[in-house]
Structure formats: C-alpha cells, structure tokens
Design a protein around this motif. Structure first.
Motif, PDB file in Angstrom:
ATOM      1  N   GLU A  17      11.153  30.911  43.816  1.00 14.69           N
ATOM      2  CA  GLU A  17      10.885  31.598  42.550  1.00 14.69           C
ATOM      3  C   GLU A  17      12.060  32.493  42.152  1.00 14.69           C
ATOM      4  OE1 GLU A  17       7.173  33.624  43.122  1.00 14.69           O
ATOM      5  OE2 GLU A  17       6.032  31.745  43.211  1.00 14.69           O
ATOM      6  N   LEU A  18      12.621  33.195  43.126  1.00 16.45           N
ATOM      7  CA  LEU A  18      13.775  34.057  42.842  1.00 16.45           C
ATOM      8  C   LEU A  18      14.990  33.234  42.418  1.00 16.45           C
ATOM      9  CD1 LEU A  18      13.450  36.689  45.708  1.00 16.45           C
ATOM     10  CD2 LEU A  18      13.080  37.065  43.253  1.00 16.45           C
ATOM     11  N   ILE A  22      17.003  33.558  38.933  1.00 15.66           N
ATOM     12  CA  ILE A  22      18.464  33.741  38.886  1.00 15.66           C
ATOM     13  C   ILE A  22      19.105  32.685  37.987  1.00 15.66           C
ATOM     14  CG2 ILE A  22      20.571  33.510  40.273  1.00 15.66           C
ATOM     15  CD1 ILE A  22      18.995  34.889  42.571  1.00 15.66           C
ATOM     16  N   ASN A  23      18.678  31.440  38.137  1.00 17.44           N
ATOM     17  CA  ASN A  23      19.235  30.357  37.322  1.00 17.44           C
ATOM     18  C   ASN A  23      18.937  30.560  35.843  1.00 17.44           C
ATOM     19  OD1 ASN A  23      20.443  29.003  39.433  1.00 17.44           O
ATOM     20  ND2 ASN A  23      18.655  27.740  39.842  1.00 17.44           N
ATOM     21  N   ARG A  24      17.719  31.030  35.519  1.00 16.96           N
ATOM     22  CA  ARG A  24      17.385  31.314  34.111  1.00 16.96           C
ATOM     23  C   ARG A  24      18.276  32.415  33.546  1.00 16.96           C
ATOM     24  NH1 ARG A  24      11.351  32.151  34.858  1.00 16.96           N
ATOM     25  NH2 ARG A  24      11.643  31.094  36.696  1.00 16.96           N
ATOM     26  N   GLU A  25      18.498  33.452  34.335  1.00 16.57           N
ATOM     27  CA  GLU A  25      19.350  34.554  33.882  1.00 16.57           C
ATOM     28  C   GLU A  25      20.801  34.094  33.705  1.00 16.57           C
ATOM     29  OE1 GLU A  25      18.373  37.579  32.800  1.00 16.57           O
ATOM     30  OE2 GLU A  25      16.343  36.835  33.135  1.00 16.57           O
ATOM     31  N   ASP A  30      25.267  32.487  30.134  1.00 15.83           N
ATOM     32  CA  ASP A  30      26.172  31.431  29.665  1.00 15.83           C
ATOM     33  C   ASP A  30      26.013  31.205  28.164  1.00 15.83           C
ATOM     34  OD1 ASP A  30      27.208  31.073  32.182  1.00 15.83           O
ATOM     35  OD2 ASP A  30      26.058  29.257  32.623  1.00 15.83           O
ATOM     36  N   LYS A  31      24.776  31.183  27.689  1.00 16.93           N
ATOM     37  CA  LYS A  31      24.523  31.000  26.258  1.00 16.93           C
ATOM     38  C   LYS A  31      25.088  32.163  25.451  1.00 16.93           C
ATOM     39  CE  LYS A  31      20.426  28.085  26.548  1.00 16.93           C
ATOM     40  NZ  LYS A  31      18.996  27.971  26.254  1.00 16.93           N
TER      41      LYS A  31
END
Length: 100
Positions: A17-18, A22-25, A30-31
């Motif tokens: 989950e962490l 992290i990947n979403r953040e 990046d966006k």
C-alpha cells in the motif's frame, strides 16, 4: 500458515500500500513538472513570436541545437532554428540599413 505467517502477510500488505502511494505521488510530481515545462515553453514561444525580448531569436537559434542531446530532437528542431536564424538575420540587416 499459523500465527507467525499472518503478521508477515499484514506487513507485506502495508508495504504494498505504501509503495502504491509513493508511486501515485511520483506520478503527480511528474505531471506537475511536465505541465511546468509546457507552460514555460509556451511562454518562450510567445516571446519569440512577438519578438518581445531583444535578441532572443538569435540566442535561441545559436544555442538550441547545442542544448539538445538526441539527434532526433535536433532533427525535429532544425527547421525552427533555420527560421529563427533567418528572422534574426533579416532584423539585423534591416537595423543596419536604417543605421546607415
């Protein structure tokens, strides 16, 4: 799995989950950085087109291809650089003619 295995499974689930968080953040960052680059590029294109910054066309024409590292990028920008050089040269020629 007994008592010991269930704790490991819960900890692994928390880690997963962490990592997702992290990947979403990272994707959000990046966006954001991509959008900043696009907006900066649009700003500079507007400055080039409106000729609002003295010698920006000449500076861009003289330095853009050296800035780029990939040949495909250089090929992509070659026509733009050529046009900027022509416009900068014609501006300098017109300025020289009016000065004499």
């Amino acid at each position: 799995m007994g008592l010991l295995g269930s704790n490991d499974l819960k900890e692994q689930q928390k880690i997963n989950e962490l990592e997702l968080k992290i990947n979403r953040e990272k994707q959000k960052l990046d966006k954001k950085l991509t959008r900043q680059k696009i907006l900066l590029g649009a700003f500079l294109v507007d400055a080039l087109e409106s000729n609002s910054v003295e010698d920006l066309k000449k500076y861009t024409a003289d330095n853009l291809l050296d800035f780029l590292t990939r040949q495909t990028d250089k090929d992509l920008m070659a026509d733009l650089v050529k046009e900027l050089k022509e416009r900068a040269d014609s501006k300098n020629n017109n300025k020289t003619k009016t000065d004499t």
